[in-house]
Design an enzyme around this catalytic site. Structure first.
Site, PDB file in Angstrom:
ATOM      1  N   LYS A  53       0.841  -1.203   0.000  1.00 49.34           N
ATOM      2  CA  LYS A  53       0.000   0.000   0.000  1.00 49.34           C
ATOM      3  C   LYS A  53       0.878   1.256   0.000  1.00 49.34           C
ATOM      4  CE  LYS A  53      -3.952  -2.299   2.112  1.00 49.34           C
ATOM      5  NZ  LYS A  53      -4.767  -2.597   3.304  1.00 49.34           N
ATOM      6  N   GLN A  97      -4.697  -1.331   9.559  1.00 46.27           N
ATOM      7  CA  GLN A  97      -4.649  -2.627   8.889  1.00 46.27           C
ATOM      8  C   GLN A  97      -5.294  -3.697   9.772  1.00 46.27           C
ATOM      9  OE1 GLN A  97      -3.707  -3.182   5.746  1.00 46.27           O
ATOM     10  NE2 GLN A  97      -4.023  -5.381   5.873  1.00 46.27           N
ATOM     11  N   ASP A 120     -11.063   3.233   3.684  1.00 46.33           N
ATOM     12  CA  ASP A 120     -11.537   1.849   3.594  1.00 46.33           C
ATOM     13  C   ASP A 120     -13.059   1.789   3.494  1.00 46.33           C
ATOM     14  OD1 ASP A 120      -9.456  -0.064   3.624  1.00 46.33           O
ATOM     15  OD2 ASP A 120      -9.056   0.331   5.742  1.00 46.33           O
TER      16      ASP A 120
HETATM   17  N1  GUN Z   1      -7.072  -6.362   5.829  1.00 41.47           N
HETATM   18  C1  GUN Z   1      -7.362  -7.052   4.696  1.00 41.47           C
HETATM   19  N2  GUN Z   1      -7.923  -6.236   3.777  1.00 41.47           N
HETATM   20  C2  GUN Z   1      -7.996  -5.016   4.333  1.00 41.47           C
HETATM   21  C3  GUN Z   1      -8.483  -3.749   3.869  1.00 41.47           C
HETATM   22  O1  GUN Z   1      -8.975  -3.588   2.740  1.00 41.47           O
HETATM   23  N3  GUN Z   1      -8.380  -2.729   4.759  1.00 41.47           N
HETATM   24  C4  GUN Z   1      -7.852  -2.877   6.005  1.00 41.47           C
HETATM   25  N4  GUN Z   1      -7.801  -1.803   6.800  1.00 41.47           N
HETATM   26  N5  GUN Z   1      -7.392  -4.038   6.467  1.00 41.47           N
HETATM   27  C5  GUN Z   1      -7.474  -5.092   5.633  1.00 41.47           C
END
Ligand code: GUN
Length: 292
Positions: A53, A97, A120
């Site tokens: 990311k 995350q 998100d």
């Molecule tokens: N863990 C797995 N996918 C995601 C996501 O799209 N966002 C976040 N914050 N954590 C994740």
């Protein structure tokens, strides 16, 4: 011939456009969009996701800051970090995350993020807007699936769509996005009686069940469109696993059985995965523009 719906291609195409949009935001606002990424603990998969990311932010001109916190942190201390980022005017998006280490509440941590800084789309504020038909940002993975359909000109309107899985992060928002696109939507899940009889009626099936390769040909009608959201690492020696100690990625769908049966399918890897990150970047820019 089954068409492969490449998320890599769609993400790359959209990334080129996003670079220009970020530049135009910077000229107008005299600052870059900012994304704060919070990683608690040292889960290996989460570390890889977070690294990807951050790298993706660099590619498009979004400034990212990385906040690594020990798994001994308390819920209150985590909230203090989030509060500081909420108040930081250089931060447009905050991503905590998931999953969080045991003992920490994901719900409370996610809800601590201001909805206006939630790229998100997972706060109840943003999910509420989505379900009310007034979307601010939609969750990244289901939004990515919709953008893949859009790119490949797959008509959704009027079709029957089944979503397998009902998580807040994928299944529920996926159903809502398909509904908004005028599909007739069914949500199936682990308690569904006779899943096969449900999915084999559908024109479109989005699978987010989190079970490796459990849906073979018999789950899908001929000519269906399949989006496979699952991502699993098959160990060496497992059926389909890689040779020489190399593990191999697979989805929830047994893709090899679907060739020449499905009309179109997203592969794993290279399908929905790359789109999740691209949507995170696009949502971050959108939040930056809304704040400006
Ligand atoms: N863990 C797995 N996918 C995601 C996501 O799209 N966002 C976040 N914050 N954590 C994740």
């Amino acid at each position: 011939m089954t068409q492969i719906l490449s998320g890599l291609v769609v993400a790359e195409t959209r990334r080129a456009k996003l670079v220009e949009k970020v530049q135009s935001f910077i000229s107008k606002s005299n600052r870059p969009p900012g994304l704060a990424v919070v990683l608690v603990g040292a889960d290996p998969a989460s570390q890889v996701y977070v690294r990807n990311k951050i790298k993706a932010c660099e590619h498009v001109g979004i400034v990212s800051t990385h906040h690594r916190l020990p798994d001994t942190i308390s819920q209150d201390e985590l909230h203090t970090v989030i509060d500081t980022l909420n108040a930081d005017s250089a931060v447009d998006g905050i991503l905590v995350q998931l999953p969080l280490p045991k003992g920490l509440s994901e719900t409370l941590a996610t809800e601590r993020i201001l909805p206006s800084k939630d790229p998100d789309g997972l706060t109840s504020g943003n999910l509420g807007l989505l379900f009310a038909g007034r979307t601010r940002v939609a969750p990244c993975t289901p939004l990515g699936v919709m953008k893949i359909f859009e790119h490949y000109k797959i008509e959704v309107e009027g079709k029957s769509a089944v979503v397998v899985g009902r998580s807040n992060i994928v299944g529920k928002p996926m159903a809502q996005l398909l509904l908004e696109a005028n599909a007739t939507v069914t949500v199936a899940h682990s308690k569904t009686f006779d899943l096969k009889s449900v999915t084999s009626q559908a024109d479109i099936v989005v699978v987010a069940a989190g079970r490796p390769q459990f849906m073979g040909k018999e789950f899908f009608k001929s000519g269906s469109i399949i989006a496979d959201v699952g991502i699993h690492r098959l160990p060496d020696g497992a059926a389909g696993g890689g040779p020489n100690g190399k593990s191999k990625l697979c989805g929830d769908v047994l893709t090899s059985e679907l060739m020449n049966h499905a009309q179109a399918i997203t592969p794993v890897p290279g399908g929905v995965g790359p789109m999740t990150i691209q949507m995170l970047l696009e949502n971050t820019l959108r939040l930056a523009e809304l704040r400006a």
